[in-house]
Each structure stands twice: as structure tokens, then as C-alpha cells.
Write a protein that holds these residues in place. Structure first.
Motif, PDB file in Angstrom:
ATOM      1  N   UNK A  26     -45.482 -81.370 -59.087  1.00  0.00           N
ATOM      2  CA  UNK A  26     -44.778 -82.148 -57.652  1.00  0.00           C
ATOM      3  C   UNK A  26     -43.792 -81.274 -57.209  1.00  0.00           C
ATOM      4  N   UNK A  27     -43.484 -81.085 -56.104  1.00  0.00           N
ATOM      5  CA  UNK A  27     -42.713 -80.434 -55.173  1.00  0.00           C
ATOM      6  C   UNK A  27     -43.185 -79.043 -55.081  1.00  0.00           C
ATOM      7  N   UNK A  28     -44.066 -78.685 -55.273  1.00  0.00           N
ATOM      8  CA  UNK A  28     -44.588 -77.436 -54.895  1.00  0.00           C
ATOM      9  C   UNK A  28     -45.871 -77.439 -54.105  1.00  0.00           C
ATOM     10  N   UNK A  29     -45.784 -76.772 -52.958  1.00  0.00           N
ATOM     11  CA  UNK A  29     -46.932 -76.730 -52.217  1.00  0.00           C
ATOM     12  C   UNK A  29     -47.553 -75.150 -52.281  1.00  0.00           C
ATOM     13  N   UNK A  30     -48.630 -74.905 -52.491  1.00  0.00           N
ATOM     14  CA  UNK A  30     -49.385 -73.602 -52.482  1.00  0.00           C
ATOM     15  C   UNK A  30     -50.225 -73.505 -51.373  1.00  0.00           C
ATOM     16  N   UNK A  31     -49.502 -72.833 -50.116  1.00  0.00           N
ATOM     17  CA  UNK A  31     -50.097 -72.569 -49.030  1.00  0.00           C
ATOM     18  C   UNK A  31     -51.089 -71.626 -48.744  1.00  0.00           C
ATOM     19  N   UNK A  32     -52.370 -72.008 -48.367  1.00  0.00           N
ATOM     20  CA  UNK A  32     -53.363 -71.066 -48.267  1.00  0.00           C
ATOM     21  C   UNK A  32     -53.810 -70.740 -46.486  1.00  0.00           C
ATOM     22  N   UNK A  33     -52.855 -70.024 -46.000  1.00  0.00           N
ATOM     23  CA  UNK A  33     -52.901 -69.972 -44.542  1.00  0.00           C
ATOM     24  C   UNK A  33     -54.214 -69.233 -43.886  1.00  0.00           C
ATOM     25  N   UNK A  34     -55.143 -68.744 -44.796  1.00  0.00           N
ATOM     26  CA  UNK A  34     -56.333 -68.306 -44.307  1.00  0.00           C
ATOM     27  C   UNK A  34     -57.729 -69.066 -44.732  1.00  0.00           C
ATOM     28  N   UNK A  35     -57.231 -70.170 -44.918  1.00  0.00           N
ATOM     29  CA  UNK A  35     -58.392 -70.951 -45.544  1.00  0.00           C
ATOM     30  C   UNK A  35     -58.787 -72.373 -44.678  1.00  0.00           C
ATOM     31  N   UNK A  36     -60.190 -72.439 -44.049  1.00  0.00           N
ATOM     32  CA  UNK A  36     -60.212 -73.614 -43.113  1.00  0.00           C
ATOM     33  C   UNK A  36     -60.010 -74.854 -43.847  1.00  0.00           C
ATOM     34  N   UNK A  37     -59.258 -75.674 -43.630  1.00  0.00           N
ATOM     35  CA  UNK A  37     -58.953 -76.793 -44.282  1.00  0.00           C
ATOM     36  C   UNK A  37     -60.027 -78.083 -44.338  1.00  0.00           C
ATOM     37  N   UNK A  38     -61.070 -77.704 -43.296  1.00  0.00           N
ATOM     38  CA  UNK A  38     -62.085 -78.710 -43.434  1.00  0.00           C
ATOM     39  C   UNK A  38     -63.107 -78.104 -44.508  1.00  0.00           C
ATOM     40  N   UNK A  39     -63.288 -77.134 -44.289  1.00  0.00           N
ATOM     41  CA  UNK A  39     -64.385 -76.331 -45.473  1.00  0.00           C
ATOM     42  C   UNK A  39     -63.905 -76.760 -46.874  1.00  0.00           C
ATOM     43  N   UNK A  40     -62.447 -76.442 -47.185  1.00  0.00           N
ATOM     44  CA  UNK A  40     -61.763 -76.799 -48.353  1.00  0.00           C
ATOM     45  C   UNK A  40     -62.133 -78.211 -48.780  1.00  0.00           C
ATOM     46  N   UNK A  41     -61.457 -78.897 -47.777  1.00  0.00           N
ATOM     47  CA  UNK A  41     -61.511 -80.494 -48.284  1.00  0.00           C
ATOM     48  C   UNK A  41     -63.209 -80.810 -48.580  1.00  0.00           C
ATOM     49  N   UNK A  42     -64.144 -80.341 -47.776  1.00  0.00           N
ATOM     50  CA  UNK A  42     -65.362 -80.700 -48.174  1.00  0.00           C
ATOM     51  C   UNK A  42     -65.930 -80.164 -49.282  1.00  0.00           C
ATOM     52  N   UNK A  43     -65.190 -79.267 -49.973  1.00  0.00           N
ATOM     53  CA  UNK A  43     -65.719 -78.768 -51.212  1.00  0.00           C
ATOM     54  C   UNK A  43     -64.976 -79.308 -52.580  1.00  0.00           C
TER      55      UNK A  43
END
Length: 139
Positions: free
Chosen positions: A84-101
């Protein structure tokens, strides 16, 4: 650098800038999830440790047992979530593709892909250890 054969001492000496080390209950399961959802590459996977690559970024996973003599281990909660409180941001990943997986790989979709006012489309995906992985792409 060959991440499959590099010694611990050589790897450690090569690290520069800011580092990311994530303590997890199950290194192998976390690696499989990150590979499946974010196309990361995992190296030197064992019960205790793994090297992960995301694009040019390199970070590490350590199993809880590797911190048995480290006082930091006492700060981890016994029950999730621990990130909690930590966001690991992946700026080079399509969020729709990742959420689909995500769900098939064992993640919980906390927030589905959403266009945000700060110019990014992003999703919040929680891993079993409670860390928020945030795939993001410019609008």
C-alpha cells in the motif's frame, strides 16, 4: 551483461542510479505474473531472487526469507496487502492489453483502463502481494 551468468558481486557492482527491490512471498509466481501481464523478462529465477527487465530498466525481486537477518523484514505485514502506498508505474505498457491479461495471471483489477486528466491512460492492477502496478500510455 548476461543476467543468467553474472555473479552476485558483479551484478551488485553494476547497479547505478535508483534501484527497485521488491520483497515478495513467491519469487517464481511474481515473475510469471510480470512476464504474462507486462512482457517483462526474468533472469536467475530462484526461490530467493530474480532479476527483472522492463525495457532498459533492471530491478530485483527478493523472497522474504532472504531478509531473515534484516530488520526491515519485521515491517512487512503478515497479511496482504503489503505494498500500500507504492505505485510501480510502467509507462511503456498499453493499459488495455495489460488489464486484459491481469486476472488470468492472478492480478486484481483495482481500476480498469481510464483516461486521466494528466494526459495518460492507465489502469491499477494489484498483485497478490498488494503492490499497485500501473501500466500507462499517453492519450
Amino acid at each position: 551483461m548476461d543476467y543468467e551468468t553474472v555473479t552476485a558481486a558483479a551484478f551488485g557492482a553494476s547497479l547505478r542510479g535508483i534501484g527497485l527491490n521488491i520483497l515478495v512471498r513467491d519469487v517464481d509466481a511474481q515473475c510469471r505474473m510480470l512476464q504474462a501481464v507486462f512482457d517483462m523478462s526474468a533472469h536467475r529465477i530462484s526461490a530467493d531472487f530474480a532479476i527483472l527487465r522492463y525495457g532498459e530498466a533492471v530491478f530485483q525481486l527478493h523472497g522474504d526469507a532472504t531478509y531473515a537477518s534484516n530488520p526491515y523484514l519485521s515491517f512487512l505485514p503478515e497479511n496482504p496487502p503489503r505494498g500500500a502506498g507504492v505505485e510501480l508505474r510502467l509507462y511503456d505498457t498499453d493499459p488495455d492489453v495489460a488489464a486484459g491479461r491481469a486476472e488470468a495471471a492472478g492480478m486484481t483489477i483495482l481500476q480498469p483502463p481510464t483516461d486521466k486528466p494528466h494526459g495518460l491512460r492507465e489502469a491499477y492492477l494489484l498483485c497478490p502481494d498488494g503492490y499497485a502496478w500501473v501500466p500507462s500510455a499517453p492519450l
